[in-house]
Design a protein around this motif. Structure first.
Motif, PDB file in Angstrom:
ATOM      1  N   PRO A  44     -23.545 -23.940 -32.254  1.00  0.00           N
ATOM      2  CA  PRO A  44     -22.923 -23.377 -30.929  1.00  0.00           C
ATOM      3  C   PRO A  44     -23.259 -21.926 -30.339  1.00  0.00           C
ATOM      4  O   PRO A  44     -23.699 -21.701 -29.182  1.00  0.00           O
ATOM      5  CB  PRO A  44     -21.403 -23.448 -31.297  1.00  0.00           C
ATOM      6  N   GLU A  45     -23.834 -21.173 -31.355  1.00  0.00           N
ATOM      7  CA  GLU A  45     -24.057 -19.819 -31.019  1.00  0.00           C
ATOM      8  C   GLU A  45     -25.526 -19.892 -30.357  1.00  0.00           C
ATOM      9  O   GLU A  45     -26.083 -18.770 -29.757  1.00  0.00           O
ATOM     10  CB  GLU A  45     -24.260 -18.781 -32.237  1.00  0.00           C
ATOM     11  N   ASP A  46     -26.147 -20.933 -30.244  1.00  0.00           N
ATOM     12  CA  ASP A  46     -27.543 -21.142 -29.705  1.00  0.00           C
ATOM     13  C   ASP A  46     -27.565 -21.647 -27.976  1.00  0.00           C
ATOM     14  O   ASP A  46     -28.694 -21.807 -27.625  1.00  0.00           O
ATOM     15  CB  ASP A  46     -28.535 -21.717 -30.446  1.00  0.00           C
ATOM     16  N   VAL A  47     -26.310 -22.005 -27.664  1.00  0.00           N
ATOM     17  CA  VAL A  47     -26.261 -22.883 -26.360  1.00  0.00           C
ATOM     18  C   VAL A  47     -26.824 -21.897 -25.307  1.00  0.00           C
ATOM     19  O   VAL A  47     -27.191 -22.437 -24.088  1.00  0.00           O
ATOM     20  CB  VAL A  47     -24.732 -23.405 -26.086  1.00  0.00           C
ATOM     21  N   GLY A  48     -26.886 -20.418 -25.394  1.00  0.00           N
ATOM     22  CA  GLY A  48     -27.264 -19.757 -24.386  1.00  0.00           C
ATOM     23  C   GLY A  48     -28.759 -19.872 -24.103  1.00  0.00           C
ATOM     24  O   GLY A  48     -29.234 -19.533 -22.747  1.00  0.00           O
ATOM     25  N   ARG A  49     -29.408 -20.704 -24.671  1.00  0.00           N
ATOM     26  CA  ARG A  49     -30.720 -20.837 -24.505  1.00  0.00           C
ATOM     27  C   ARG A  49     -30.964 -22.124 -23.378  1.00  0.00           C
ATOM     28  O   ARG A  49     -31.980 -22.377 -22.799  1.00  0.00           O
ATOM     29  CB  ARG A  49     -31.566 -21.280 -25.748  1.00  0.00           C
ATOM     30  N   LEU A  50     -30.017 -22.659 -23.213  1.00  0.00           N
ATOM     31  CA  LEU A  50     -29.905 -24.061 -22.406  1.00  0.00           C
ATOM     32  C   LEU A  50     -29.960 -23.575 -20.892  1.00  0.00           C
ATOM     33  O   LEU A  50     -29.343 -22.668 -20.523  1.00  0.00           O
ATOM     34  CB  LEU A  50     -28.674 -24.796 -22.558  1.00  0.00           C
ATOM     35  N   SER A  51     -30.764 -24.372 -20.235  1.00  0.00           N
ATOM     36  CA  SER A  51     -31.014 -23.701 -18.635  1.00  0.00           C
ATOM     37  C   SER A  51     -31.445 -25.150 -17.941  1.00  0.00           C
ATOM     38  O   SER A  51     -31.925 -26.106 -18.631  1.00  0.00           O
ATOM     39  CB  SER A  51     -31.796 -22.897 -18.508  1.00  0.00           C
ATOM     40  N   PHE A  52     -31.124 -25.078 -16.555  1.00  0.00           N
ATOM     41  CA  PHE A  52     -31.672 -26.330 -16.061  1.00  0.00           C
ATOM     42  C   PHE A  52     -32.103 -25.842 -14.384  1.00  0.00           C
ATOM     43  O   PHE A  52     -31.279 -25.104 -14.108  1.00  0.00           O
ATOM     44  CB  PHE A  52     -30.846 -27.700 -15.573  1.00  0.00           C
ATOM     45  N   ASN A  53     -33.242 -26.129 -14.214  1.00  0.00           N
ATOM     46  CA  ASN A  53     -33.529 -25.757 -12.808  1.00  0.00           C
ATOM     47  C   ASN A  53     -34.608 -26.856 -12.008  1.00  0.00           C
ATOM     48  O   ASN A  53     -35.124 -27.732 -12.621  1.00  0.00           O
ATOM     49  CB  ASN A  53     -34.215 -24.153 -12.543  1.00  0.00           C
ATOM     50  N   ARG A  54     -35.173 -26.427 -11.065  1.00  0.00           N
ATOM     51  CA  ARG A  54     -35.994 -27.489 -10.116  1.00  0.00           C
ATOM     52  C   ARG A  54     -37.367 -27.487 -10.886  1.00  0.00           C
ATOM     53  O   ARG A  54     -38.312 -28.096 -10.603  1.00  0.00           O
ATOM     54  CB  ARG A  54     -36.435 -27.144  -8.784  1.00  0.00           C
ATOM     55  N   HIS A  55     -37.789 -26.906 -12.199  1.00  0.00           N
ATOM     56  CA  HIS A  55     -38.728 -27.033 -12.978  1.00  0.00           C
ATOM     57  C   HIS A  55     -38.675 -27.808 -14.206  1.00  0.00           C
ATOM     58  O   HIS A  55     -39.526 -28.151 -14.885  1.00  0.00           O
ATOM     59  CB  HIS A  55     -39.402 -25.879 -13.356  1.00  0.00           C
ATOM     60  N   SER A  56     -37.329 -28.645 -14.216  1.00  0.00           N
ATOM     61  CA  SER A  56     -37.034 -29.171 -15.520  1.00  0.00           C
ATOM     62  C   SER A  56     -37.670 -30.619 -15.407  1.00  0.00           C
ATOM     63  O   SER A  56     -36.734 -31.709 -15.156  1.00  0.00           O
ATOM     64  CB  SER A  56     -35.574 -29.138 -15.728  1.00  0.00           C
ATOM     65  N   VAL A  57     -38.930 -30.704 -15.554  1.00  0.00           N
ATOM     66  CA  VAL A  57     -39.446 -32.034 -15.107  1.00  0.00           C
ATOM     67  C   VAL A  57     -39.413 -33.078 -16.356  1.00  0.00           C
ATOM     68  O   VAL A  57     -39.328 -34.435 -16.086  1.00  0.00           O
ATOM     69  CB  VAL A  57     -40.880 -31.970 -14.497  1.00  0.00           C
ATOM     70  N   GLN A  58     -39.600 -32.654 -17.532  1.00  0.00           N
ATOM     71  CA  GLN A  58     -39.630 -33.732 -18.458  1.00  0.00           C
ATOM     72  C   GLN A  58     -38.542 -34.576 -18.673  1.00  0.00           C
ATOM     73  O   GLN A  58     -37.184 -34.312 -18.387  1.00  0.00           O
ATOM     74  CB  GLN A  58     -39.590 -33.035 -20.101  1.00  0.00           C
ATOM     75  N   ASP A  59     -38.880 -35.837 -19.091  1.00  0.00           N
ATOM     76  CA  ASP A  59     -37.765 -36.870 -19.360  1.00  0.00           C
ATOM     77  C   ASP A  59     -37.406 -36.906 -20.709  1.00  0.00           C
ATOM     78  O   ASP A  59     -38.197 -37.249 -21.670  1.00  0.00           O
ATOM     79  CB  ASP A  59     -38.611 -38.265 -18.850  1.00  0.00           C
ATOM     80  N   LEU A  60     -36.332 -36.316 -20.838  1.00  0.00           N
ATOM     81  CA  LEU A  60     -35.850 -35.741 -22.425  1.00  0.00           C
ATOM     82  C   LEU A  60     -35.529 -37.206 -23.321  1.00  0.00           C
ATOM     83  O   LEU A  60     -35.556 -37.084 -24.161  1.00  0.00           O
ATOM     84  CB  LEU A  60     -35.056 -35.002 -22.245  1.00  0.00           C
ATOM     85  N   ALA A  61     -35.266 -38.354 -22.608  1.00  0.00           N
ATOM     86  CA  ALA A  61     -35.025 -39.508 -23.051  1.00  0.00           C
ATOM     87  C   ALA A  61     -36.007 -39.969 -24.291  1.00  0.00           C
ATOM     88  O   ALA A  61     -36.030 -40.766 -24.956  1.00  0.00           O
ATOM     89  CB  ALA A  61     -34.624 -40.674 -22.118  1.00  0.00           C
ATOM     90  N   VAL A  62     -37.237 -39.464 -23.700  1.00  0.00           N
ATOM     91  CA  VAL A  62     -38.499 -39.799 -24.543  1.00  0.00           C
ATOM     92  C   VAL A  62     -38.281 -39.405 -26.439  1.00  0.00           C
ATOM     93  O   VAL A  62     -38.586 -39.858 -27.039  1.00  0.00           O
ATOM     94  CB  VAL A  62     -39.845 -39.119 -24.150  1.00  0.00           C
ATOM     95  N   PHE A  63     -37.193 -38.339 -26.559  1.00  0.00           N
ATOM     96  CA  PHE A  63     -37.214 -37.748 -27.769  1.00  0.00           C
ATOM     97  C   PHE A  63     -36.089 -38.989 -28.414  1.00  0.00           C
ATOM     98  O   PHE A  63     -35.991 -38.557 -29.773  1.00  0.00           O
ATOM     99  CB  PHE A  63     -36.249 -36.356 -27.930  1.00  0.00           C
ATOM    100  N   LEU A  64     -35.292 -39.787 -27.788  1.00  0.00           N
ATOM    101  CA  LEU A  64     -34.341 -40.554 -28.495  1.00  0.00           C
ATOM    102  C   LEU A  64     -35.274 -41.702 -29.257  1.00  0.00           C
ATOM    103  O   LEU A  64     -34.381 -42.158 -30.210  1.00  0.00           O
ATOM    104  CB  LEU A  64     -33.371 -41.311 -27.500  1.00  0.00           C
ATOM    105  N   LYS A  65     -36.194 -41.831 -29.374  1.00  0.00           N
ATOM    106  CA  LYS A  65     -37.072 -43.013 -30.125  1.00  0.00           C
ATOM    107  C   LYS A  65     -37.430 -42.217 -31.492  1.00  0.00           C
ATOM    108  O   LYS A  65     -37.896 -42.872 -32.153  1.00  0.00           O
ATOM    109  CB  LYS A  65     -38.242 -43.501 -29.263  1.00  0.00           C
ATOM    110  N   LYS A  66     -37.284 -40.969 -31.551  1.00  0.00           N
ATOM    111  CA  LYS A  66     -37.934 -40.182 -32.846  1.00  0.00           C
ATOM    112  C   LYS A  66     -36.956 -40.153 -33.941  1.00  0.00           C
ATOM    113  O   LYS A  66     -35.640 -40.113 -33.706  1.00  0.00           O
ATOM    114  CB  LYS A  66     -38.149 -38.861 -32.465  1.00  0.00           C
TER     115      LYS A  66
END
Ligand code: SF4
Ligand code: SF4
Length: 299
Positions: A44-66
């Motif tokens: 929880p103390e690391d959530v400050g790193r999360l961000s989203f903007n018009r440069h968030s291009v990657q499809d993060l669903a790719v990591f669900l196969k790992k």
């Protein structure tokens, strides 16, 4: 984007503190302000790193196969509308179970092309976003546990840009011309398999290209092997590809892979009335038979 980031971080903190999930996959600032990158948050103390903007291009669903990600069990993931379609296909194909995923949907009106962003581009317009954004009909993720509204205005389209023009141009070519076109493109392929690695729906633990008993695909660099690889990958994604464009973005030699994917998706829609990733409860198009299916080829 502070408001979006604050909302995102609160949701993530609540999910981690309540132990509803043990991992959040999201975006964080990258090497310069116009570059975002994936981030994996477990505390929880690391959530400050999360961000989203018009440069968030990657499809993060790719990591669900790992496997490294699967071992976390319940996971929270940040998805745009296009990414959520990948998630839907993974659930349709029993690769991800709904109860193990908390979907943090973010409305999105487009992401800026990375080549332009790297030169400092920050304006969202029909000339600066990826083609997939011009064709997008799912700016708001349909399936979500949380939804964060979009901070960007809708892109106004002048009508000068025709996202399907390249596919239509190819359609108008003769078979011989198409052969010349694709031979020239596939000739560039260096068989790095970055397209496969970047694809959220290429999840086989052992890809057909790595099987040598029997050897289905010539793994050497050359005309036949290159065409075999690119065509077989397109066929394996037929009716499944959700058009996220990550394969084309990853290709180091700029093969226009979205032309193949787009053409396949259009044909599947024309023949079977099916669009991939829109309905998590739909049966995959090649997993069902209907008497009204197109059957001319077996006459
Ligand atoms: S084939 Fe390309 S566009 Fe289609 S889902 Fe995979 S990465 Fe995305
Ligand atoms: S990413 Fe491009 S060069 Fe690499 S295997 Fe795929 S098509 Fe070939």
């Amino acid at each position: 984007m502070a408001n979006i980031d604050e909302k995102l971080q609160k949701i993530a903190r609540d999910l981690l503190e309540s132990k509803e999930v043990s991992l959040i996959i999201g975006y964080t600032g990258g090497s310069h302000p116009q570059r975002m990158r994936p981030v994996f948050i477990t505390k929880p103390e690391d959530v400050g790193r999360l961000s989203f903007n018009r440069h968030s291009v990657q499809d993060l669903a790719v990591f669900l196969k790992k496997q490294e990600v699967k071992k976390f069990g319940r996971i929270g993931i940040v998805v745009k509308g296009c990414d959520e379609k990948a998630l839907n296909v993974l659930m349709q194909e029993y690769q991800v179970s709904r109860e193990n995923i908390k979907i943090i949907g973010v409305e999105c009106n487009g992401v800026i092309r990375q080549d332009l962003a790297d030169k400092g581009e920050t304006d969202l317009s029909e000339n600066t976003v990826y083609d997939k954004c011009l064709m997008c009909g799912e700016h708001t993720p349909i399936l979500h546990d949380y939804l964060i509204e979009c901070a960007d205005p809708q892109i106004s389209m002048s009508g000068d840009i025709k996202p399907f023009a390249k596919i239509e141009e190819l359609d108008s070519m003769s078979s011989e011309e198409k052969d010349v076109f694709w031979e020239k493109e596939f000739d560039k392929c260096i068989k790095c398999y970055a397209c496969r690695q970047a694809c959220p729906l290429c999840y086989c633990s052992r890809c057909i290209v790595e099987k040598n008993v029997p050897q289905w695909i010539d793994t050497n660099f050359g005309k036949i092997g290159n065409a075999q690889w690119n065509l077989i990958r397109a066929y394996h994604l037929a009716g499944r590809c959700i058009g996220c464009g990550e394969c084309e973005r990853a290709c180091p030699v700029n093969i226009p892979l979205m032309l193949i994917n787009g053409k396949m998706a259009r044909s599947i829609h024309d023949l079977f009335g099916y669009k991939s990733g829109l309905d998590v409860d739909a049966k995959p198009v090649f997993g069902v038979f209907s008497e009204s299916d197109f059957n001319d080829f077996i006459k």
